[in-house]
Design an enzyme around this catalytic site. Structure first.
Site, PDB file in Angstrom:
ATOM      1  N   HIS A 109      23.679 -21.209  45.382  1.00 26.11           N
ATOM      2  CA  HIS A 109      24.390 -22.415  45.817  1.00 26.11           C
ATOM      3  C   HIS A 109      25.822 -22.040  46.153  1.00 26.11           C
ATOM      4  CE1 HIS A 109      27.442 -25.393  44.378  1.00 26.11           C
ATOM      5  NE2 HIS A 109      26.837 -26.140  45.273  1.00 26.11           N
ATOM      6  N   ASN A 111      29.607 -24.057  47.854  1.00 29.40           N
ATOM      7  CA  ASN A 111      30.246 -25.273  48.350  1.00 29.40           C
ATOM      8  C   ASN A 111      31.738 -25.012  48.492  1.00 29.40           C
ATOM      9  OD1 ASN A 111      31.893 -27.891  47.312  1.00 29.40           O
ATOM     10  ND2 ASN A 111      30.164 -28.494  48.595  1.00 29.40           N
ATOM     11  N   VAL A 112      32.294 -25.374  49.621  1.00 29.32           N
ATOM     12  CA  VAL A 112      33.751 -25.365  49.795  1.00 29.32           C
ATOM     13  C   VAL A 112      34.134 -26.673  50.478  1.00 29.32           C
ATOM     14  CG1 VAL A 112      34.312 -22.909  49.731  1.00 29.32           C
ATOM     15  CG2 VAL A 112      33.396 -23.879  51.834  1.00 29.32           C
ATOM     16  N   ARG A 113      35.229 -27.273  50.032  1.00 29.86           N
ATOM     17  CA  ARG A 113      35.538 -28.629  50.502  1.00 29.86           C
ATOM     18  C   ARG A 113      37.042 -28.905  50.437  1.00 29.86           C
ATOM     19  NH1 ARG A 113      33.151 -28.479  45.559  1.00 29.86           N
ATOM     20  NH2 ARG A 113      34.347 -29.333  43.823  1.00 29.86           N
ATOM     21  N   HIS A 148      29.028 -10.965  40.381  1.00 27.00           N
ATOM     22  CA  HIS A 148      30.329 -11.265  39.789  1.00 27.00           C
ATOM     23  C   HIS A 148      31.433 -10.341  40.317  1.00 27.00           C
ATOM     24  CE1 HIS A 148      29.728 -14.565  36.932  1.00 27.00           C
ATOM     25  NE2 HIS A 148      28.473 -14.156  36.925  1.00 27.00           N
TER      26      HIS A 148
END
Length: 308
Positions: A109, A111-113, A148
């Protein structure tokens, strides 16, 4: 300090969606993403939903760009920021979830917003958020360490404290309290980022967004041809249930999207195509499935040896 520039952020996010989709399609010989463009009834704001289904490598993947516009922020956004009440807002973001076919390839997953809330006569309130995380079913320690390392590399130019802080935030956020376990092996999570100013904060968001595919695809390529049987497939479907539980109970993006009147099909594209639940199931002692529970579904410093 430079003023926030929504247009620049939106352009970057749409280009990021294009690049990620092209990279994922490169792992498939036959299927391609289908694109669904949508707009609000008002004609202001909308999005591009892209979904790939039935591939050789990916059972289903969704990569969504959205531009949400509203007169008032929903309760999920104002609960900890009462000063935002009554402000108009715009939110742009790319959100994606990839569900692979092979149980030895992790779900992932990202997500950038960017949010901006405005009110006439007052300074805009804005912030960046996002991150990425990995959810293996049959994990390999070397893959988790490489994941990581990629997360740390995204953070290193911004200070030595950034990776540990956002790694811990990811562990804390992607935690199923009702199961007392993490969703997977973590990565990065950040929100409400504005203290560095717009340019530096935007640069960090780009660093996170740009690192995702380079951290994930090598794992996909290494594990997608690993032989598996019905036992592994059934365990994959069972563990996908945890993904559904988190998204529908805790995920801020899902809650925000539904409360702000977003497009339901696009918001729920993150859910897996096939999933099952088993009543009170427990892994067999000493099994590969127990290894996941015992050694991977709890916060861990995966890069500890490298920092000694």
């Amino acid at each position: 300090m430079s003023a926030p520039d929504l247009a620049r952020v939106k352009q970057y996010l749409m280009e990021l969606q294009d690049r990620i989709c092209a990279s994922l399609e490169g792992e498939e010989s036959k299927v391609r993403f289908i694109e669904d463009n949508w707009q609000y009834a008002s004609g202001v704001g909308g999005g591009r939903t892209r979904v790939l289904s039935g591939g050789e490598t990916f059972e289903q993947g969704g990569v969504n760009f959205s531009h949400v516009v509203g007169l008032n922020l929903p309760p999920s956004a104002t609960a900890s920021r009462p000063g935002l009440a009554g402000r108009g807002f715009q939110a742009v973001g790319v959100s994606l979830v990839i569900h692979p076919c092979n149980p030895y390839v992790p779900t992932s997953h990202a997500n950038v917003r960017f949010f901006i809330a405005e009110k006439e006569g007052e300074e805009p309130i804005w912030w960046f958020g996002g991150g990425f995380d990995l959810t293996p079913f049959y994990p390999f320690e070397e893959d988790v360490i490489d994941w990581h390392r990629s997360a740390k590399a995204a953070c290193d130019p911004f200070g030595s404290d950034v990776y540990p802080r956002y790694k811990k935030w990811c562990d804390d956020y992607f935690f199923l309290k009702h199961r007392n376990e993490t969703r997977g092996v973590g990565g990065l999570f950040f929100d409400d980022l504005n203290e560095w100013g717009f340019e530096r904060s935007f640069e960090f968001m780009r660093s996170v967004g740009d690192r995702y595919i380079g951290g994930y695809l090598p794992i996909v390529q290494k594990r997608r041809n690993t032989p598996y049987g019905e036992r592994e497939r059934q365990f994959q479907l069972y563990r996908r249930g945890r993904y559904v539980e988190f998204n529908l109970v805790y995920d801020r993006g899902t809650i925000f999207g539904l409360q702000s009147g977003g497009r339901t099909e696009s918001i729920l594209m993150s859910l897996p195509p096939v999933v099952n639940w088993r009543y009170n199931w427990k892994p067999e002692p000493g099994s590969a499935e127990e290894n996941l529970y015992q050694n991977y579904l709890k916060p861990k410093d995966w890069l500890k040896q490298e920092s000694l």
